[in-house]
Structures are given as C-alpha cells and as structure tokens.
Design a protein around this motif. Structure first.
Motif, PDB file in Angstrom:
ATOM      1  N   SER A 569       0.829  -1.189   0.000  1.00  0.00           N
ATOM      2  CA  SER A 569       0.000   0.000   0.000  1.00  0.00           C
ATOM      3  C   SER A 569       0.871   1.249   0.000  1.00  0.00           C
ATOM      4  O   SER A 569       1.925   1.260   0.628  1.00  0.00           O
ATOM      5  N   ASN A 570       0.440   2.302  -0.719  1.00  0.00           N
ATOM      6  CA  ASN A 570       1.081   3.604  -0.494  1.00  0.00           C
ATOM      7  C   ASN A 570       0.266   4.425   0.486  1.00  0.00           C
ATOM      8  O   ASN A 570       0.784   5.045   1.380  1.00  0.00           O
ATOM      9  N   ASN A 571      -1.045   4.406   0.265  1.00  0.00           N
ATOM     10  CA  ASN A 571      -1.893   5.311   1.056  1.00  0.00           C
ATOM     11  C   ASN A 571      -2.854   4.604   2.007  1.00  0.00           C
ATOM     12  O   ASN A 571      -3.786   5.219   2.496  1.00  0.00           O
ATOM     13  N   THR A 573      -5.129   2.017   1.597  1.00  0.00           N
ATOM     14  CA  THR A 573      -6.320   1.253   1.194  1.00  0.00           C
ATOM     15  C   THR A 573      -6.046  -0.253   1.252  1.00  0.00           C
ATOM     16  O   THR A 573      -6.833  -1.028   1.806  1.00  0.00           O
ATOM     17  N   CYS A 574      -4.899  -0.634   0.677  1.00  0.00           N
ATOM     18  CA  CYS A 574      -4.614  -2.077   0.612  1.00  0.00           C
ATOM     19  C   CYS A 574      -4.307  -2.649   1.999  1.00  0.00           C
ATOM     20  O   CYS A 574      -4.638  -3.801   2.282  1.00  0.00           O
ATOM     21  N   THR A 625      -1.864  -0.115  -7.786  1.00  0.00           N
ATOM     22  CA  THR A 625      -1.075   0.285  -8.955  1.00  0.00           C
ATOM     23  C   THR A 625      -0.992   1.805  -8.991  1.00  0.00           C
ATOM     24  O   THR A 625      -1.992   2.488  -8.739  1.00  0.00           O
ATOM     25  N   TYR A 626       0.167   2.319  -9.320  1.00  0.00           N
ATOM     26  CA  TYR A 626       0.330   3.764  -9.521  1.00  0.00           C
ATOM     27  C   TYR A 626       0.976   3.997 -10.884  1.00  0.00           C
ATOM     28  O   TYR A 626       2.087   3.484 -11.137  1.00  0.00           O
ATOM     29  N   ASN A 627       0.282   4.695 -11.746  1.00  0.00           N
ATOM     30  CA  ASN A 627       0.785   4.951 -13.111  1.00  0.00           C
ATOM     31  C   ASN A 627       1.223   3.658 -13.799  1.00  0.00           C
ATOM     32  O   ASN A 627       2.240   3.614 -14.478  1.00  0.00           O
ATOM     33  N   GLY A 628       0.486   2.638 -13.598  1.00  0.00           N
ATOM     34  CA  GLY A 628       0.795   1.354 -14.229  1.00  0.00           C
ATOM     35  C   GLY A 628       1.972   0.632 -13.584  1.00  0.00           C
ATOM     36  O   GLY A 628       2.399  -0.424 -14.050  1.00  0.00           O
ATOM     37  N   THR A 671      -4.085   1.109 -17.646  1.00  0.00           N
ATOM     38  CA  THR A 671      -3.219   0.485 -16.618  1.00  0.00           C
ATOM     39  C   THR A 671      -4.018   0.113 -15.376  1.00  0.00           C
ATOM     40  O   THR A 671      -3.472  -0.040 -14.284  1.00  0.00           O
ATOM     41  N   GLN A 673      -5.377  -1.624 -12.504  1.00  0.00           N
ATOM     42  CA  GLN A 673      -4.913  -2.778 -11.714  1.00  0.00           C
ATOM     43  C   GLN A 673      -3.734  -3.509 -12.358  1.00  0.00           C
ATOM     44  O   GLN A 673      -3.594  -4.721 -12.218  1.00  0.00           O
TER      45      GLN A 673
HETATM   46  C1  LIG Z   1      -1.009   9.219  -8.757  1.00  0.00           C
HETATM   47  C2  LIG Z   1      -1.912   8.017  -8.813  1.00  0.00           C
HETATM   48  C3  LIG Z   1      -1.751   7.132  -9.855  1.00  0.00           C
HETATM   49  C4  LIG Z   1      -2.606   6.016  -9.956  1.00  0.00           C
HETATM   50  N1  LIG Z   1      -2.444   5.120 -10.982  1.00  0.00           N
HETATM   51  C5  LIG Z   1      -3.263   4.067 -11.127  1.00  0.00           C
HETATM   52  C6  LIG Z   1      -3.138   3.162 -12.217  1.00  0.00           C
HETATM   53  O1  LIG Z   1      -2.282   3.256 -13.084  1.00  0.00           O
HETATM   54  N2  LIG Z   1      -3.977   2.114 -12.281  1.00  0.00           N
HETATM   55  C7  LIG Z   1      -4.966   1.906 -11.338  1.00  0.00           C
HETATM   56  O2  LIG Z   1      -5.711   0.940 -11.465  1.00  0.00           O
HETATM   57  N3  LIG Z   1      -5.101   2.767 -10.302  1.00  0.00           N
HETATM   58  C8  LIG Z   1      -4.293   3.838 -10.168  1.00  0.00           C
HETATM   59  N4  LIG Z   1      -4.445   4.706  -9.103  1.00  0.00           N
HETATM   60  C9  LIG Z   1      -5.468   4.410  -8.066  1.00  0.00           C
HETATM   61  C10 LIG Z   1      -4.873   3.665  -6.839  1.00  0.00           C
HETATM   62  O3  LIG Z   1      -4.341   2.432  -7.201  1.00  0.00           O
HETATM   63  C11 LIG Z   1      -5.981   3.477  -5.816  1.00  0.00           C
HETATM   64  O4  LIG Z   1      -6.314   4.735  -5.279  1.00  0.00           O
HETATM   65  C12 LIG Z   1      -5.621   2.541  -4.724  1.00  0.00           C
HETATM   66  O5  LIG Z   1      -6.770   2.348  -3.910  1.00  0.00           O
HETATM   67  C13 LIG Z   1      -4.511   3.046  -3.827  1.00  0.00           C
HETATM   68  O6  LIG Z   1      -4.177   2.054  -2.841  1.00  0.00           O
HETATM   69  P1  LIG Z   1      -3.309   2.401  -1.541  1.00  0.00           P
HETATM   70  O7  LIG Z   1      -4.093   3.409  -0.736  1.00  0.00           O
HETATM   71  O8  LIG Z   1      -3.236   1.075  -0.800  1.00  0.00           O
HETATM   72  O9  LIG Z   1      -1.990   2.889  -1.930  1.00  0.00           O
HETATM   73  C14 LIG Z   1      -3.615   5.817  -9.002  1.00  0.00           C
HETATM   74  C15 LIG Z   1      -3.748   6.727  -7.948  1.00  0.00           C
HETATM   75  C16 LIG Z   1      -2.904   7.823  -7.867  1.00  0.00           C
HETATM   76  C17 LIG Z   1      -3.071   8.785  -6.731  1.00  0.00           C
END
Ligand SMILES: Cc1cc2nc3c(=O)[nH]c(=O)nc-3n(C[C@H](O)[C@H](O)[C@H](O)COP(=O)(O)O)c2cc1C
Ligand code: HEM
Length: 687
Positions: A569-571, A573-574, A625-628, A671, A673
C-alpha cells in the motif's frame, strides 16, 4: 397507573408492563426522549391521543445485518465462530439482533430482561422445536426426550415431574460417595500420567470422567472407563457421540440438505436405533432388581440409579412412567449428563492452568476447611466451600458449555427495548453474551471468583447469570452437575497443579452445539504440601494479577492452513483490505493468521518462501497500482520478481497458494490494476 399499564400491555402484547410509558404525542421528527411524559391517569384522560413508548423507545423491528449473498445471506455473520459472532453482533446492533441465512431466521439477545421473557414458558414463548431450532436434529432421534421435546408434548410434564424429584438436592446426596469414588480413580490415573511425565489431553479425559459418573448414576453400571490409563470410552457413549455429531452436522447444513437422503441421517438413524436397543436391554436387566414400587418422593432417595427410579417410582395416582418414555429418558440423561459436564470439567482444568493465583487461593481454602487427599468428601462439606463454588461460577460465566437455549414466540410480542418479535420466530438467548454483558458485569472478562462475595453481584439482575437457562425448561440436572464439578475440582486441586501445554491458542469446537476446548493439553505437577499453605491476604490474587483478561478461545479448525494477509500500500487502502481479509479469515475458522507488508513477507526472500511453502499456507495479497507501476512499497518486490522470471526461477514459488486483489481506479483505463499481472501465474490463482 399500574392497572392501566397492565391493561395496555395485555392488549398490545407488550411482554413487561413496567416498560410501558405514556406521552403527549408530537410530530414524527420529535425524538422519543423529548416527548412529554403523562404520568397519571388524570393527565392521560385529558388527551385525545396518547403516545406509548416501550423502554423509552418507539417500538421497532429487530435490527441486524442485511444484504449478503442471496439465500446464503448472513451465514458468515454467524458461522463458524458462534460465540465471537453472537457477541460482535449484539454489541454492534444493540440488545436484540436478527440474522437470516440459508432460509433460517434467528433472533439473538444478550439482555437479561429479554432473556427472562424468552425463557419464561407461557403466553409469549415456549420451547417448540421447529425445523429452525438448534435442537431439531436431536429431536429426530429423541422425539419424546425430556430435553428435546416440545413443552406442548403431553409426555413432557410426566417425565419432568418424575425427573425433577429424582434430581433434587436430597436425592443427589445419595450419589456423593459414588462421585467421589470416580474422582479418586481419576486422581490415581493422573498420578500415573504424572509419573510418566506425559501431557494430558484435557477434553478426552474430562469426557471419560463425566461418562463414568453419569453411567453409574443413570443406570447403575460401572463402565470401567477409569480403571487404567488405557481404558477406552464405553460403546454406548461412542454411539451417543456419533449420533450427536451427525445431528449437529444436519443442523448446520440446513433444511434442504436434510430433505434429501444423506449420510448423516443414515448414521443418525442407525446409532439412534442402537441406543434405544441398548437402553431397552439395561431396562430389562434392572426390571429384575429387588426394588419395590414406591411413591416417587421416597423412590428418589432409596433407588440405586435413575433407571431403577424410573422403573419403580409411582406418582400420586399410582401411575408409572411408560416403558418407551423410560428408554428415551435414560438416553437423555446419559447424553445430557455427559456432554455438558465433560466440557465444564475441561474448562475448569483450563481455568486452573490459566489463573494460577486463583488456583492457589482455591487450594488454600480447601486446606483451611479441613479437606485432605485421603479423607472422603461429604455433601455437607461441599455445600460450605464458598471459594470452590465461586470458582465454578466464574468458569461458567466465562466458559459455560451451553450457549444457546432457544424458544419460539407464541404471538407477536413487544420485547423490553421496544423490539417487535413476530409470532413463530425462534429467539436464542446468547448465554455467554448475557453473562459478559458490560451493562451488568464490571470488568466482565476478568476471572475473579471473589466478585461473587460482593454486594453488587449478590444484587445482580435475576437473569444476568443463567448458565443453566431459566424457567420451566431450564436444566433439571444442575444439582447433579454442581455436585460433580465441585468434587472433581476439589480432588484435582488437592492433588495437582496444572500447566497449559497447548500449542498456540486454545480453540473451541465450532462443529458442536456446546462450547468445549478442543485442543487443550496440560501437564500436571504434584500439589504442594498442605502444611505449606496459608490462607491469608498473601494467598489471594493481587489487584494487578486480576487485570489479566480471561483469554477468549478462538473458533478453529486445526486443519486449515496458515493464512497470510499481505499488503503493498502507499496510502493505506490495501493495508485496510488486508486487515479486513484477516478478520474474515479468523471469523471463518483460520487460527493462524498473519498480516504483513509485501516487502516484509516471506514471499520477498527465497529461504523464507521455501520455509512457509513446506507447510499448508494461503496468501491473500492486496496491491495497488500507480501509473501502471508498483506502489513505492512494492518496488523492491517487483524488481525481485522480474529478476527471478528472467532467470527462469518461477519454481521458487512452488507450494505457495495465493490470490491477488488489485486496488485501482478505472480512470486509469489502460493500466487499471496493472500490478496484479506482475505476479507469476503457474498453478496459482490470480483474481
Ligand atoms: C497518482 C496516482 C496514480 C494512480 N495510478 C493508477 C493506475 O495506473 N492504475 C490503477 O488501477 N489505479 C491507479 N491509481 C489508483 C490507486 O491504485 C488506488 O487509489 C488505490 O486504492 C490506492 O491504494 P493504496 O491506498 O493502498 O496505496 C492511481 C492513484 C494515484 C493517486
Ligand atoms: C455444567 C453442566 C450443565 C449445563 C451448563 C447445563 C445447561 C443446561 C441448559 C442451558 C438447559 C436448557 C436447554 C434448552 O433450553 O434448550 C439444560 C436442560 C437440561 N439439562 Fe442440563 N446442563 C448441565 C448439566 C446437566 C446434567 C449433568 C444433566 C443430567 C444429569 C442435565 C440434564 C438436563 C435435562 C434433562 C435438560 C432438559 C430439561 C427440560 O427441558 O425440561 N444437565 N441444561
């Protein structure tokens, strides 16, 4: 006002008239607590309309979880961890909860007022064992059994009248000597095991002991189950236990399953028929005994066993119990006397091991009262031992074997708290939840026998402590059970100290209709010399020692694999998802559950992966996933995966069972998931 309350409660089917109050109505938005109270008949007379509240609330349906999978509904709200889930639901929704699942509808309560209403046989509730009642499958074996029959069955008052007398305090005194003999045999066997340094499986030993005791009392037979450490359970008790397990499985699987031919029903029929045949044989043997027929009050104190009593006791009109009824009643007592007491005894041993300070105080109290290892213990002595009584009470408050007496609503009824329960509903009194209800018990989870000596507990609500249920269908064997448990506990403590050697937490058996510690093992040490024991301030538990909460056994099946909830997780949720998955796993019976970040998990390091893969395992991986790309926290793991794939090392994950949950956002269409697909597929599941 009293009369008016009675009248109104009677007309509107309010169970406790004292809960009704009268108010000046206002508009629908006004909260009930703001409605002006009308507390005299004169005030009420002047009103055109009067609002009624029950326990200060508007009457309302019983709340509970809704939704869930169609038809299956709230199954996982209840199963398999009945005890934990009953508590959880009642704390979440209030003092009554309604749950529907598999076509069943269950109402639960932890409120002593509601419990009192439900357990009082009469106008509102009665023990009627319909298809949704927990005892229904047991009733299939014993339709006229004292325990398993409807109150409306004409045989119930007959067997109840006869057996109440046979189980009274006076009658029980006749059995003290036999019970102490059994306790003595147990001590001998335990001494042998102690000398061999063997650990003891608590529940199986408790079962043999309870079966031996009830066998002697119910049918006058020494089943020789404690003659040596190798003796085994007698056939009749094996049959009983097979029958009960089949019945329990039938209850869990529900009505539709029961409607089709199934192996449990066959097993139940075969073992049930065999039990009746065995009871008939014992009856024929005893019929030949020299006992004369006699009035039942006299028979209760002068026959040699409960069966002897049933065959020779006559009521005021000179009538005797019918022979078929005798068979079902004998089996009922062999069952009821064995399954409950054995669980209770195992929990007592567990308590001695878990609360050594209280155990020491108990020993000191027995020594101070003049009890010794050698001397027989009399009924008189037993009745004077307060701390012994309190120790057992505290065990039953926290670990009572019976946990769900259930009654059927005879009409629509307005319960204390304003809950409406529709006619025909099955209402279960969640005994454990009542007895740890924080509104009625201070520090409810502390094991503190001394609380029973306080004014506060003496003045408790009448239905706040009901381990044997209450009302017309309450336990008829409680004198027997308490006498037996007191003797066995006293004998254990006079001779031994107990250490808990269970691996991991003690788990209870979710497959059974009673609360019993499945895997509790113990080691014995010889008790200290009585001359070294002092009964003074020092002996009692200190305040800080009492702070320890009684452990709550988890539901469990030793056969389920180790469960890992992993997050990247970054933020947050996971991480939250992984926590939820872990909680659900515990609710479903997994006992070994770990929550860990992906980078710290055994998957991140080859040796650790191999070590966990060697044992049954299941990983739920929650990733974002973040930016794929992987989240920052998964970066190192992702690089390791790439490297392993490039070198053809997928085999490193052989034996790991996993599924992957991707958190993502559909706005990131291409991108969405994406990180989920980084995981190797192999034989495993990716979802
Ligand atoms: C900058 C940014 C980039 C993201 N890129 C993707 C992505 O490429 N694909 C996707 O499915 N979700 C993307 N997301 C959504 C996150 O995956 C989603 O908010 C997720 O619940 C974050 O989980 P975390 O809180 O455990 O880190 C992105 C969110 C942010 C803020
Ligand atoms: C610690 C031990 C025991 C506990 C906690 C216990 C608890 C209970 C409870 C809660 C009930 C009510 C069940 C219901 O409402 O569906 C009950 C009923 C009953 N118990 Fe016990 N019991 C214990 C020991 C015994 C023993 C030792 C015997 C017999 C020797 C016994 C015989 C019965 C019988 C015959 C009934 C049915 C009474 C009726 O419905 O009229 N119990 N018990």
């Amino acid at each position: 006002m009293e009369q008016l309350r009675q009248l109104v409660a009677g007309k509107l089917s309010v169970a406790l008239p004292a809960t009704v109050t009268f108010h000046r109505p206002a508009d629908a938005r006004t909260s009930p607590s703001d409605l002006p109270t009308l507390d005299s008949v004169d005030m009420i007379k002047t009103e055109r309309e009067v609002a009624l509240l029950v326990s200060g609330k508007k009457v309302h349906p019983v709340p509970g979880p809704t939704g869930g999978i169609p038809f299956i509904g709230g199954y996982s709200e209840i199963y398999p961890d009945f005890m934990g889930n009953y508590d959880r639901l009642l704390r979440k929704y209030g003092h009554m909860v309604h749950v529907s699942y598999l076509g069943k509808s269950v109402y639960l309560t932890d409120d002593p007022d509601c419990a009192g209403v439900v357990l009082s046989e009469g106008e509102f509730y009665s023990k009627q064992i319909g298809e949704n009642h927990p005892l229904f499958p047991f009733k299939m074996t014993l339709p006229n059994g004292l325990f398993t029959t409807d109150t409306s069955n004409p045989t119930w008052p007959i067997s109840h009248k006869f057996m109440m007398t046979a189980m009274g305090v006076k009658a029980m005194r006749n059995y003290v000597r036999g019970m102490d003999h059994t306790a003595g045999q147990l001590v001998q066997r335990f001494n042998e095991l102690l000398e061999r340094g063997q650990t003891i499986e608590g529940f199986p030993w408790a079962l043999r002991t309870a079966a031996q005791t009830i066998g002697e009392v119910a049918v006058g037979i020494d089943f020789k189950m404690l003659d040596s450490t190798e003796s085994s359970i007698a056939d009749i008790f094996r049959l009983i236990n097979r029958n009960l397990e089949a019945a329990q499985s039938l209850f869990r699987k529900g009505r539709i399953y029961r409607a089709f031919p199934n192996p449990e029903r066959r097993e139940q029929r075969a073992t049930g028929d065999q039990m009746v045949r065995e009871a008939a044989q014992m009856e024929r043997i005893l019929r030949e005994s020299k006992t004369e027929d006699m009035p039942y009050h006299q028979a209760a104190v002068s026959t040699t066993s409960l069966l002897d009593y049933m065959l020779h006791a006559t009521d005021e009109e000179g009538r005797k119990m019918d022979v078929e009824l005798v068979h079902e009643t004998v089996i009922t007592f062999l069952i009821a006397g064995q399954v409950t007491s054995s669980s209770a005894l195992a929990w007592l041993w567990f308590c001695l091991a878990t609360f050594p300070v209280q155990a020491r105080k108990l020993y000191a109290s027995l020594v101070a009262a003049g009890l010794t290892r050698e001397k027989e213990i009399t009924a008189d002595e037993l009745s004077k031992l307060d701390y012994l009584d309190w120790f057992i009470k505290e065990m039953q408050r926290l670990y009572n074997p019976a946990f769900q007496p259930t009654r059927e609503a005879q009409k629509d009824v307005v319960m204390p708290g304003g809950f409406i329960v529709p006619k025909g509903s099955q209402v279960t009194v969640a005994l454990h939840s009542v007895m740890v209800n924080p509104e009625h018990w201070k520090d409810p989870l502390r094991f503190d026998p001394d609380r029973w000596g306080t004014e506060e507990v003496r003045k408790r609500h009448k239905y706040a402590y009901i381990p044997f249920a209450a009302g017309g269908r309450s336990c008829i064997g409680f004198n027997f059970a308490l006498q037996e448990l007191k003797l066995l506990l006293a004998r254990t403590v006079l001779n031994f100290q107990i250490e808990n050697t269970t691996e991991g937490s003690v788990i209870y058996d979710p497959e059974f209709s009673l609360y019993r510690p499945l895997n509790f093992t113990m080691r014995l040490r010889k008790q200290t010399d009585p001359a070294e024991v002092r009964m003074d301030e020092e002996t009692g538990p200190k305040k800080e020692e009492l702070k320890i909460e009684a452990p709550t056994p988890v539901v469990g099946s030793k056969s389920l694999p180790r469960f890992w909830a992993v997050h990247a997780s970054n933020n947050g949720t996971c991480e939250g998802m992984a926590g939820d998955a872990a909680a659900k796993a515990r609710q479903l019976g997994f006992t070994d559950v770990q929550v860990v970040a992906l980078r710290d998990s055994p998957l991140a390091e080859a040796k650790a992966t191999a070590a966990v893969a060697a044992a049954p395992n299941f990983f739920v991986i929650c990733v974002a996933t973040y930016n794929g790309e992987p989240s920052d926290s998964a970066l190192a793991f992702s690089e390791m995966l790439d490297a392993e794939m490039r070198s053809g090392n997928e085999a490193r994950f052989a034996g790991i069972n996993f599924c992957v949950f991707g958190a993502g956002n559909t706005q990131w269409g291409p991108t969405f998931q994406a990180f989920v697909s980084f995981f190797p597929e192999g034989d495993s599941t990716i979802s």
